[in-house]
Structure formats: C-alpha cells, structure tokens
Design an enzyme around this catalytic site. Sequence first.
Site, short mmCIF file in Angstrom:
data_model
loop_
_atom_site.label_atom_id
_atom_site.label_comp_id
_atom_site.label_asym_id
_atom_site.label_seq_id
_atom_site.Cartn_x
_atom_site.Cartn_y
_atom_site.Cartn_z
N HIS A 105 -36.51 -26.63 -69.11
CA HIS A 105 -35.38 -26.83 -70.01
C HIS A 105 -35.09 -28.32 -70.12
O HIS A 105 -35.62 -29.13 -69.35
CB HIS A 105 -34.13 -26.11 -69.48
CG HIS A 105 -33.60 -26.70 -68.20
ND1 HIS A 105 -34.26 -26.56 -66.99
CD2 HIS A 105 -32.50 -27.46 -67.94
CE1 HIS A 105 -33.57 -27.20 -66.05
NE2 HIS A 105 -32.51 -27.75 -66.60
N ASP A 164 -31.65 -30.99 -70.17
CA ASP A 164 -30.22 -31.01 -69.88
C ASP A 164 -29.47 -31.27 -71.18
O ASP A 164 -29.93 -32.01 -72.05
CB ASP A 164 -29.90 -32.09 -68.85
CG ASP A 164 -30.51 -31.79 -67.49
OD1 ASP A 164 -30.79 -30.61 -67.21
OD2 ASP A 164 -30.70 -32.74 -66.70
N ARG A 210 -36.20 -26.04 -50.29
CA ARG A 210 -35.92 -27.30 -50.98
C ARG A 210 -34.48 -27.28 -51.47
O ARG A 210 -33.99 -26.24 -51.93
CB ARG A 210 -36.88 -27.49 -52.16
CG ARG A 210 -36.64 -28.75 -52.97
CD ARG A 210 -37.72 -28.97 -54.02
NE ARG A 210 -37.38 -30.08 -54.88
CZ ARG A 210 -36.72 -29.97 -56.03
NH1 ARG A 210 -36.35 -28.77 -56.46
NH2 ARG A 210 -36.44 -31.04 -56.75
N HIS A 262 -38.01 -30.30 -68.03
CA HIS A 262 -38.31 -30.32 -66.60
C HIS A 262 -38.10 -28.93 -66.03
O HIS A 262 -37.42 -28.09 -66.61
CB HIS A 262 -37.44 -31.34 -65.87
CG HIS A 262 -35.97 -31.16 -66.07
ND1 HIS A 262 -35.32 -31.54 -67.23
CD2 HIS A 262 -35.00 -30.64 -65.27
CE1 HIS A 262 -34.03 -31.27 -67.14
NE2 HIS A 262 -33.81 -30.71 -65.95
#
Length: 370
Positions: free
Chosen positions: A229, A231, A297, A287
């Site tokens: 997507h 931002d 993570r 990203h």
Amino acid sequence: MPTPAHLSKDPRYFDFRAARRVPETHAWPGLHDHPVVDGSGAGGGPDAVPVVDMRDPCAAEAVALAAQDWGAFLLEGHGVPLELLARVEAAIAGMFALPASEKMRAVRRPGDSCGYGSPPISSFFSKCMWSEGYTFSPANLRSDLRKLWPKAGHDYRHFCAVMEEFHREMRALADKLLELFLVALGLTGEQVAAVESEQKIAETMTATMHLNWYPKCPDPKRALGLIAHTDSGFFTFVLQSLVPGLQLFRHGPDRWVTVPAVPGAMVVNVGDLFQILTNGRFHSVYHRAVVNRDSDRISLGYFLGPPAHVKVAPLREALAGTPAAYRAVTWPEYMGVRKKAFTTGASALKMVAISTDNDAANHTDDLISS
C-alpha cells in the site's frame, strides 16, 4: 473481559503463537510474482536504499533525489536519542506480550480508527495479515490507552510516559523534516517562511501512531505481515527493530527492495497527500511488510498529515510553470477515494488527478500484484 475460551471463537483474534501452520485465511497468493533484492547497498548497486543525514549541509539535495526517485529514504542524524528509541521498542514489545484477554479490551470497533487489532486496511481484503497492531492519537494518548489498562497502574503510566516523550521528539523532528522537504523542492528560506505563514502546514499537522507486531511464522512464503500500500498522509516515520521486513516496490524491472535494519536510523515514506502537495515532484511509495520463520519483528509508524478540514492542493511554489496535476481534497475525502480504489483495484491518485495524461499524476501509482 473475554476469556481464553471465548477468544478461540472470536474472529477478531488469532493466536499466532499457537499456530503450527498458516491457515488458508492467512495465505496470500502472488507474494512471489516479483523478485526480492537487498537494499543495504553492499554491492553498491542501484537498489541501495537512499540515506539522508540531517547533519549534512547537503541534506536537502539528498532528500530531493530520494523523494523523486524512491519516495522513501533512511534518515540518520535525526537527533532522537537512541536510548529513547530502545525504550520505545521495549515498551511496544511488552504491550504486545500482554495476555490476549487484556489486549482484546481495547479491540478496534468497526468504524473506529484507534485501538487494538489487525491493520486498519485489512477490512478491504478477504485474507488476514500475519500481524497485530495498535493505533492511537498522541493527542488522546492517555484516554485511548485506558482501554488497554483501565486501572491506570504502573504499566499504563510507564507506557504513556515513554510514548509521550517519543511524540515530543518526533513532532519536533517532523517540523524540521517538513522544512527540509520544502527546501528540497527549491524554495528559499523566505519562501518556506511565507508558505508556513500562509498555510500553517507545520503548525497544524496532526500525528497518528500505529504500533505493529509481526510474529515469527511457520511458513513465511505463504503469509504477509502487511499488504502492499501507500501511506495516505504527508509523510511517515518508521521505527523498526533490527529484524528486516519492510520492503519498497521499485519499477524497471519490477522488484521488491528490502530496507536494511540500520541501528538508530528511521525510514521516511512519502505519502499520497504529499505527492499531491508537491504536484507529483515527490511521490509516494508502495511498501509492504514480510514475516520470517525465526524472529518476531516490531515497528512503529508515526504518520503526519493535515487536519481533517484542510483542503490539500499542489503548492504554487511546486508548480514551476506547470499545471496542477491534482484537484484539492481533504484527508477524509481522499480516504473515501482510497476506499473505492481498494474495492475496485483502481488508483486513488489517478482518481483525484486533473489529467490522467499528466506524467506527475502517473509517476508511480499503477497498482501492483502482490
């Protein structure tokens, strides 16, 4: 409070720790349609993720190159204390380690933007992501987090104090980076001051924080931590742990570039509204976040954007004699456009473009298979 037995039947909760396989609900097709390359720059090639050092006298030139070519960069020399970043990461890890029954007290309700649960964009997809998240507004941090810690005990006070300190540092950094972005567009110091005096971009920018936990996965080739997507806002700071997982999409040839996990560095992503503000001279970046078999993570996204009532249009200083590529939109209006784009497979930026033939409007907003 939900009990463990109830949680096992709650569609909003998935026990990643107990998973021995990736169920079909979390299995994504097409994850390997494009190759993945290393972005650390070890070979000195074109896939090295750009690095901007804010202490460098030439930082504005570096920002311009990175924002035009990549839409993202690693930020060093930002001045946020490393020990604070370590405390932030530890606080996030502690929060996601809470029992499921406690986290579910703060579950995000339909239509709400804040709370615990899957990534906010997950509602647009039939598959589930291999992650948990928590979203809150720094302006309402203490009231938002009372949902998680209703008794407001030591853990609540400690978490709030750490996040408030981080917010103060990041808000100041955001103002500095905004000025650097404007200088990178070619504005003089006087023009930067005039833009701020007239439009008050820095003064009115709003912030949202989204915390992410990507658990280790028994079959990472089938799962995805966060769907590809862009931002929606102006720009985003990403603080990530020393476990790589953030990937940026690059064209020519199409590939995913893994952002290296550099101690002390942050990632900056340009958002869609900043692409509009700069008339496409700086572009947003697709990203995604991938998972791995061996390690959890953690990441934190610090999102900056305009107030809900403010119309965002190309700065006249960014036009440089060219016509505006985008119509003016508020952030809520643009989110409505993005919702349509997610459900139809279209491009939100193209949907607000004045001319679909304009190169700026079409620079990187073609949808990708991921």
